[in-house]
Design a protein around this motif. Sequence first.
Motif, PDB file in Angstrom:
ATOM      1  N   SER A  95       0.874  -1.170   0.000  1.00 16.75           N
ATOM      2  CA  SER A  95       0.000   0.000   0.000  1.00 16.75           C
ATOM      3  C   SER A  95       0.910   1.219   0.000  1.00 16.75           C
ATOM      4  CB  SER A  95      -0.873  -0.030   1.257  1.00 16.75           C
ATOM      5  OG  SER A  95      -1.519   1.202   1.433  1.00 16.75           O
ATOM      6  N   TYR A  96       0.831   1.978  -1.092  1.00 12.28           N
ATOM      7  CA  TYR A  96       1.699   3.159  -1.203  1.00 12.28           C
ATOM      8  C   TYR A  96       1.138   4.088  -2.255  1.00 12.28           C
ATOM      9  CZ  TYR A  96       5.922   5.977  -1.975  1.00 12.28           C
ATOM     10  OH  TYR A  96       6.812   7.005  -2.094  1.00 12.28           O
ATOM     11  N   SER A  97       1.046   5.346  -1.960  1.00  5.95           N
ATOM     12  CA  SER A  97       0.423   6.299  -2.880  1.00  5.95           C
ATOM     13  C   SER A  97       1.362   6.728  -4.010  1.00  5.95           C
ATOM     14  CB  SER A  97      -0.043   7.535  -2.106  1.00  5.95           C
ATOM     15  OG  SER A  97       1.049   8.086  -1.397  1.00  5.95           O
ATOM     16  N   PRO A 119       5.930   2.704  -6.607  1.00  5.24           N
ATOM     17  CA  PRO A 119       6.613   1.764  -5.712  1.00  5.24           C
ATOM     18  C   PRO A 119       7.886   1.160  -6.317  1.00  5.24           C
ATOM     19  CG  PRO A 119       4.793   0.666  -6.803  1.00  5.24           C
ATOM     20  CD  PRO A 119       4.787   2.080  -7.297  1.00  5.24           C
ATOM     21  N   GLU A 120       8.826   0.907  -5.447  1.00  8.65           N
ATOM     22  CA  GLU A 120       9.977   0.080  -5.806  1.00  8.65           C
ATOM     23  C   GLU A 120       9.981  -1.077  -4.826  1.00  8.65           C
ATOM     24  OE1 GLU A 120      13.089   3.614  -6.601  1.00  8.65           O
ATOM     25  OE2 GLU A 120      13.918   1.581  -6.594  1.00  8.65           O
ATOM     26  N   LEU A 121       9.946  -2.285  -5.350  1.00 11.75           N
ATOM     27  CA  LEU A 121       9.791  -3.444  -4.472  1.00 11.75           C
ATOM     28  C   LEU A 121      10.936  -4.418  -4.594  1.00 11.75           C
ATOM     29  CD1 LEU A 121       6.141  -3.282  -5.089  1.00 11.75           C
ATOM     30  CD2 LEU A 121       6.919  -3.875  -2.821  1.00 11.75           C
ATOM     31  N   PHE A 122      11.190  -5.100  -3.487  1.00 15.24           N
ATOM     32  CA  PHE A 122      12.313  -6.016  -3.367  1.00 15.24           C
ATOM     33  C   PHE A 122      11.884  -7.261  -2.604  1.00 15.24           C
ATOM     34  CE2 PHE A 122      15.473  -2.807  -4.476  1.00 15.24           C
ATOM     35  CZ  PHE A 122      14.773  -1.647  -4.217  1.00 15.24           C
ATOM     36  N   TRP A 123      12.623  -8.329  -2.840  1.00 12.25           N
ATOM     37  CA  TRP A 123      12.539  -9.498  -1.976  1.00 12.25           C
ATOM     38  C   TRP A 123      13.918  -9.705  -1.344  1.00 12.25           C
ATOM     39  CZ3 TRP A 123       8.614 -12.278  -0.086  1.00 12.25           C
ATOM     40  CH2 TRP A 123       7.364 -12.174  -0.715  1.00 12.25           C
ATOM     41  N   LEU A 165      19.714  -9.363  -0.212  1.00 17.08           N
ATOM     42  CA  LEU A 165      18.811  -9.058  -1.308  1.00 17.08           C
ATOM     43  C   LEU A 165      18.682 -10.260  -2.234  1.00 17.08           C
ATOM     44  CD1 LEU A 165      17.184  -6.883  -2.888  1.00 17.08           C
ATOM     45  CD2 LEU A 165      19.306  -6.396  -4.122  1.00 17.08           C
ATOM     46  N   LEU A 166      17.455 -10.624  -2.577  1.00 18.25           N
ATOM     47  CA  LEU A 166      17.227 -11.706  -3.526  1.00 18.25           C
ATOM     48  C   LEU A 166      16.967 -11.118  -4.912  1.00 18.25           C
ATOM     49  CD1 LEU A 166      16.797 -14.738  -4.072  1.00 18.25           C
ATOM     50  CD2 LEU A 166      14.389 -14.422  -3.500  1.00 18.25           C
ATOM     51  N   LEU A 167      15.973 -10.269  -5.020  1.00 19.32           N
ATOM     52  CA  LEU A 167      15.759  -9.621  -6.299  1.00 19.32           C
ATOM     53  C   LEU A 167      14.968  -8.323  -6.135  1.00 19.32           C
ATOM     54  CD1 LEU A 167      12.582 -10.345  -7.121  1.00 19.32           C
ATOM     55  CD2 LEU A 167      13.580 -12.471  -7.866  1.00 19.32           C
ATOM     56  N   ARG A 168      15.043  -7.508  -7.180  1.00 23.73           N
ATOM     57  CA  ARG A 168      14.370  -6.205  -7.198  1.00 23.73           C
ATOM     58  C   ARG A 168      13.479  -6.150  -8.426  1.00 23.73           C
ATOM     59  NH1 ARG A 168      19.804  -5.243  -8.310  1.00 23.73           N
ATOM     60  NH2 ARG A 168      20.322  -4.051  -6.448  1.00 23.73           N
ATOM     61  N   HIS A 169      12.349  -5.502  -8.313  1.00 28.50           N
ATOM     62  CA  HIS A 169      11.400  -5.550  -9.431  1.00 28.50           C
ATOM     63  C   HIS A 169      11.924  -4.791 -10.640  1.00 28.50           C
ATOM     64  CE1 HIS A 169       9.741  -1.404  -8.791  1.00 28.50           C
ATOM     65  NE2 HIS A 169       9.379  -1.549 -10.047  1.00 28.50           N
ATOM     66  N   ILE A 170      12.736  -3.782 -10.395  1.00 31.12           N
ATOM     67  CA  ILE A 170      13.244  -2.963 -11.500  1.00 31.12           C
ATOM     68  C   ILE A 170      14.085  -3.799 -12.464  1.00 31.12           C
ATOM     69  CG2 ILE A 170      15.014  -1.217 -11.934  1.00 31.12           C
ATOM     70  CD1 ILE A 170      13.799   0.430  -9.738  1.00 31.12           C
ATOM     71  N   SER A 171      14.811  -4.770 -11.912  1.00 29.02           N
ATOM     72  CA  SER A 171      15.731  -5.546 -12.738  1.00 29.02           C
ATOM     73  C   SER A 171      15.016  -6.592 -13.579  1.00 29.02           C
ATOM     74  CB  SER A 171      16.754  -6.246 -11.870  1.00 29.02           C
ATOM     75  OG  SER A 171      17.411  -5.321 -11.050  1.00 29.02           O
ATOM     76  N   ASN A 185       2.610  -6.020  -9.970  1.00 29.08           N
ATOM     77  CA  ASN A 185       1.282  -5.832 -10.532  1.00 29.08           C
ATOM     78  C   ASN A 185       0.672  -4.623  -9.838  1.00 29.08           C
ATOM     79  OD1 ASN A 185      -1.531  -5.934 -11.024  1.00 29.08           O
ATOM     80  ND2 ASN A 185      -1.416  -8.131 -11.420  1.00 29.08           N
ATOM     81  N   LYS A 186       0.718  -3.496 -10.526  1.00 26.97           N
ATOM     82  CA  LYS A 186       0.250  -2.249  -9.901  1.00 26.97           C
ATOM     83  C   LYS A 186      -1.262  -2.266  -9.701  1.00 26.97           C
ATOM     84  CE  LYS A 186       4.048   0.738 -11.288  1.00 26.97           C
ATOM     85  NZ  LYS A 186       4.469   1.976 -11.977  1.00 26.97           N
ATOM     86  N   GLY A 187      -1.970  -2.939 -10.595  1.00 22.30           N
ATOM     87  CA  GLY A 187      -3.432  -2.997 -10.475  1.00 22.30           C
ATOM     88  C   GLY A 187      -3.863  -3.717  -9.198  1.00 22.30           C
TER      89      GLY A 187
END
Lengths: 111, 113
Positions: free
Chosen positions: A26-28, A31-35, A46-52, A64-66
Amino acid sequence: AQRVTQPEKLLSVFKGAPVELKCNYSYSGSPELFWYVQYSRQRLQLLLRHISRESIKGFTADLNKGETSFHLKKPFAQEEDSAMYYCALRILTGGGNKLTFGTGTQLKVEL
Amino acid sequence: DTAVSQTPKYLVTQMGNDKSIKCEQNLGHDTMYWYKQDSKKFLKIMFSYNNKELIINETVPNRFSPKSPDKAHLNLHINSLELGDSAVYFCASSEGRDTDTQYFGPGTRLTVL
């Protein structure tokens, strides 16, 4: 305020079975997300980042932004995947770089 | 060589005492962090320093005072310890204040009796 939710505290699967670790955020803002993963007696890493948009150790995660989700998936679980997995949302504030973590999911891969 | 190290690994102490946890990174990073992980494994940022300057302070009680003598070190001093301070404290560092990857230390398990 930003929030990261990992609904499963523990996920137990058999070796060779598919794995999906759920993460919702939840963020207005944008977003940048990581595992991040913590193996037994090891430090959080760090395992992975969504940007990569990469696949690391067979794991992938799609933002999935929706659905405001960033689920972690692997088609065939291995014993060495057993660990604690944390989803994290990065926010750039005026002060710097802040990671908000979910509560984590313990993945147990059984033989 | 250990990238981010913390001492001690375990700390057991009585309520009301004052204690310190030390963190050092040899990665040449500019930014360091302290996180607290409670008994439910919830991991929350406490502080962040960039080049010895405090840049993030997440409404932590003022009994907690971080100190950064140089950019490679970030220590955490806790006064008048309370039972609720029992947790695992993780130090982390990143290349810069805007860099996305953080490198974590092994954690310090603090138990307040």
